[in-house]
Motif scaffolding. Sequence first.
Motif, PDB file in Angstrom:
ATOM      1  N   TYR A 606      37.033  44.292  38.246  1.00 45.46           N
ATOM      2  CA  TYR A 606      36.054  43.963  39.286  1.00 45.46           C
ATOM      3  C   TYR A 606      34.654  43.812  38.706  1.00 45.46           C
ATOM      4  O   TYR A 606      33.853  43.009  39.221  1.00 45.46           O
ATOM      5  CB  TYR A 606      36.068  45.022  40.384  1.00 45.46           C
ATOM      6  N   TYR A 609      34.743  40.317  37.618  1.00 40.28           N
ATOM      7  CA  TYR A 609      34.823  39.414  38.758  1.00 40.28           C
ATOM      8  C   TYR A 609      33.484  39.322  39.481  1.00 40.28           C
ATOM      9  O   TYR A 609      33.002  38.231  39.818  1.00 40.28           O
ATOM     10  CB  TYR A 609      35.910  39.920  39.702  1.00 40.28           C
ATOM     11  N   THR A 612      30.954  37.351  37.571  1.00 38.88           N
ATOM     12  CA  THR A 612      31.223  35.919  37.742  1.00 38.88           C
ATOM     13  C   THR A 612      30.688  35.405  39.068  1.00 38.88           C
ATOM     14  O   THR A 612      30.099  34.314  39.135  1.00 38.88           O
ATOM     15  CB  THR A 612      32.736  35.661  37.656  1.00 38.88           C
ATOM     16  N   LYS A 638      35.335  40.269  29.840  1.00 33.16           N
ATOM     17  CA  LYS A 638      36.676  39.695  29.738  1.00 33.16           C
ATOM     18  C   LYS A 638      37.267  39.975  28.356  1.00 33.16           C
ATOM     19  O   LYS A 638      38.442  40.351  28.230  1.00 33.16           O
ATOM     20  CB  LYS A 638      36.605  38.191  30.007  1.00 33.16           C
ATOM     21  N   MET A 666      41.730  37.072  38.720  1.00 28.14           N
ATOM     22  CA  MET A 666      40.337  37.170  38.305  1.00 28.14           C
ATOM     23  C   MET A 666      40.082  36.505  36.952  1.00 28.14           C
ATOM     24  O   MET A 666      38.987  36.637  36.402  1.00 28.14           O
ATOM     25  CB  MET A 666      39.912  38.642  38.266  1.00 28.14           C
TER      26      MET A 666
END
Length: 965
Positions: A606, A609, A612, A638, A666
């Motif tokens: 998360y 995510y 992003t 990542k 994700m």
Amino acid sequence: MKITKLRTNQMENPLGFEYDRLTLSWVTKVEETDKSLFQSAAQVQIATDADLTYIIFDSGKRDDINRLAFQPDIQLKPRTRYYWQVTIWGEHDEQATSSIAWFETGKIDESWQGKWITPDLDKEVHPLLRKNFTLPSDVVTARAYVCGLGIYQLEINGSRISDEYFAPGFNAYDFWLQYQTYDVTDLLTNGDNAIGIMLGNGWYKGRFGFDGGYHELYGDTFAAIVELVVTLADGTTKVIGSDRDWKSAASPIAFSGIYDGEVYDANKERTNWSTANFDDSDWTGVHETTVDTEEFQARLSLPVKIKEERKPIEIIHTPAGETVLDLGQNMTGWVRFKAKAAKDEKLKLQYGEILQNGNFYNENLRTAKAEYTYISDGSEREVQPHFTFYGFRYVKLTGFPEDISIDDFTGCVMYSDIEETGRIETSNPLVNQLFKNAMWGQKGNFLDVPTDCPQRDERMGWTGDAQIFASTACYNMYSPAFYNKYMYDLREEQKRIGGSVPFIVPTIKPENDPGFVTGNGSAAWGDAATIIPWTLYMHYGDKALLEEQFDTMKDWVDYIKRLDDETGSNRLWRVNFHFGDWLALDGKDPAGLMGGTDPFYIASAYYCYSATLVAKAANVIGKTAIEKEYNQLAEEIKEAIYNEYFTANGSSAIPTQTAMVVALYMDLIPESKRPRLIEDLKVKLLDDGLHLNTGFVGTPYLCHVLSENGLNDFAYTLLLNEDYPSWLFAVKQGATTIWERWNSVLEDGSISGTGMNSLNHYAYGSIAEWMYRHMCGINPAEQSPGFQKMTLTPKPNGQLSYAKASVESASGYIESGWELKADGSLIFSFVVPFDTTAELVLPHANLEEVQVNGEALSRTNLDAVQAKENVKCELVPGTYVFDYTPKKSYQLSYSSKSSIKDLLGNNQAREIFYKELPEIAHNEIAKKQNLETPIRDFLTMPIISQFVSEDKFAKLDEKLKNIKL
């Protein structure tokens, strides 16, 4: 062209709301005679009169006006109604002008002439407050600006001023408080008048919170402020404000509470207490007080209303000798009833969600009494509560006469004033009921705050539940204004805890906090700060709303990054408490709550995510430096996640469904590694008997990931499973809303536990989003949100014979559906609204065989191309019907005598079958057919062959022909 749905700040004709930003929007419908399909220009005019004579803003005819979010540059004045109208032009110079809409401001920055007052009564006595006043001439307009704590009902001259309940609503009272504005022109008269306000405990003052709740969370005193501003025919303005001249007395309400209900003694009523001829000489006084809040402003909350009414379906006489109403639907609100009882007799209603052994049951409500007691004065009348609500299907009646009738009772369904926008229907009645359950879960939990449940001693705005369901909510109902208020609360809480986000919003803040109550900073829960704003932007295309909430998004990610930097986590989030995959079934402890997926993996996912999403939002609002920074941060996270949680070849080191689903959804792994992870997920699901075991984190993404990665048939099988654990298990058990747990009720009908077991808990209802997006294929496009551009990607499956969905989107009415005919052909139907475009993907289609509206697609002027297995086509506004027979082949070289049983019994053949035909190999179709059916016959059945392309048949043919089955 017809212009409809004129909205101000995503509301139709809003009265007295806060307008820090002003956004106007509308929807245009195409009429039969129209040639134009797109808006080429628009003009917006705003005036201070309904005839648009006194225009204060005129945009002129412009080609850059956004119908989803036009922001006029005007300075709003206090207590002013503005009227506006839009004219649009189509590309063929056709013109349409809307009806006139309006919005009205509150007091803005005006000082209050009314004062906060509190009754000269014991602080536990529920009060009535009143005042007489005289108006010297006829009334032209009148507005009441009012707030009461805990919650209030206002009356003028014996009439309720509104059909709203539970005002001022539930918000972070210590940080801000909202007043309401009402048009009361028609309730006033020349001469003598009276105004009165009734107060109850509500969230502000009564028992509310964890572990049985806390008293007086925000304040310990009933209080009210009223300002009635009346414009008279003689040209004067008169203000009647709350002050020390008001009077008070005890109301007939002996008790009220959100959890426990209400006690009403009709013998203590003061008839006509809010009328001018009432004698209040025996009433006591009031005194001025102060209310401890930082901001006092116009409302953001949508009003809570009785949105629907239902009659009970049955009066049950239980084995225990009880009389119980069955409303036939788990709902939120109360029962209105006809009281027929002798003086001083008590009529009691107790509310529950389920029967046990045929008897009334409410132990899963924990300490919430959830009851209503009416003490009769001997008169016959219709009765309903004032200051409480219940989550229920069943109502136990005590003290009522034996000759009661169903007609004596009405179920009042209450939720915030939000319009239903979505519909789904399929050939499977259980799936249809599942969709209805998700919709009813939303209705039951969208009562001012997106709560987790409406019945037990909780009813709080859990951030995790709110974000999990946000996109489903936006398909189902027109939700931007509702979520905007929630996000305002979230921001107010966030600003005071360094960018973190509480577990629940508004946060419960008891003086003696045991620790967990005011917790914050949990992954997936706190990510409501980024996910909800982005979801609202995608559905409604209102960039101003995204700009308003951008700091909320960024501060949340900055909070996590600060923890990361301070603890040396190297772009992983490995500190704090996290709920993990809440209520997943794959944990080592069957009674555990957090599932088997490492909570720090989920937290790190998360983290990536949300970073992003911040980058995406920054791109939209033109903050390019921030976009670059957070894209870089996401790439670093990542990389760290991949190094920590994945093997070199792309397998997940955490072998759970949720771990793999989250990584795929994700986008946490390199593109080159996705095939391996998809294969691992497929194997994992097969090992789990093609049943889910995911919780609050994995479940919302599970079917999306499957449908997006070549496993659409897996998604359908999970949807259509009827045994535990599955969505349809609850439906088969008679559920009419979504359960909190996969096994909230066991197969024998007994409830699985009482500690944490709500039967109206909408999180798992997020499967409805998959139904809209994948089963029926309605998706907003990121490049043109608000469905200005959309992708229509329906993914049929032979386990259903048809499915269709419709959405009254921000851009207009969208429809997408498909039907599988007995001969194996497919029919698709679509409606694309005015001023939008759609990219359509027709699955397993040959361009030359596709018909559209009775004509060969290849011969139309629609832009269509063959793309491997699919046909892609650009659609302009209109109504379309496509039909074709999906690709298939009947040429199989292995023996037609080989049966399904032969194939399933041969390890080598079964492995090839699973690998080459994943869409059908794993599911239960083979088991539902006669096992002696020849493989060729099975694979060429229309229900199967639509999903099997010619090249897949060829591969299967080549690999199976030398195997002795």
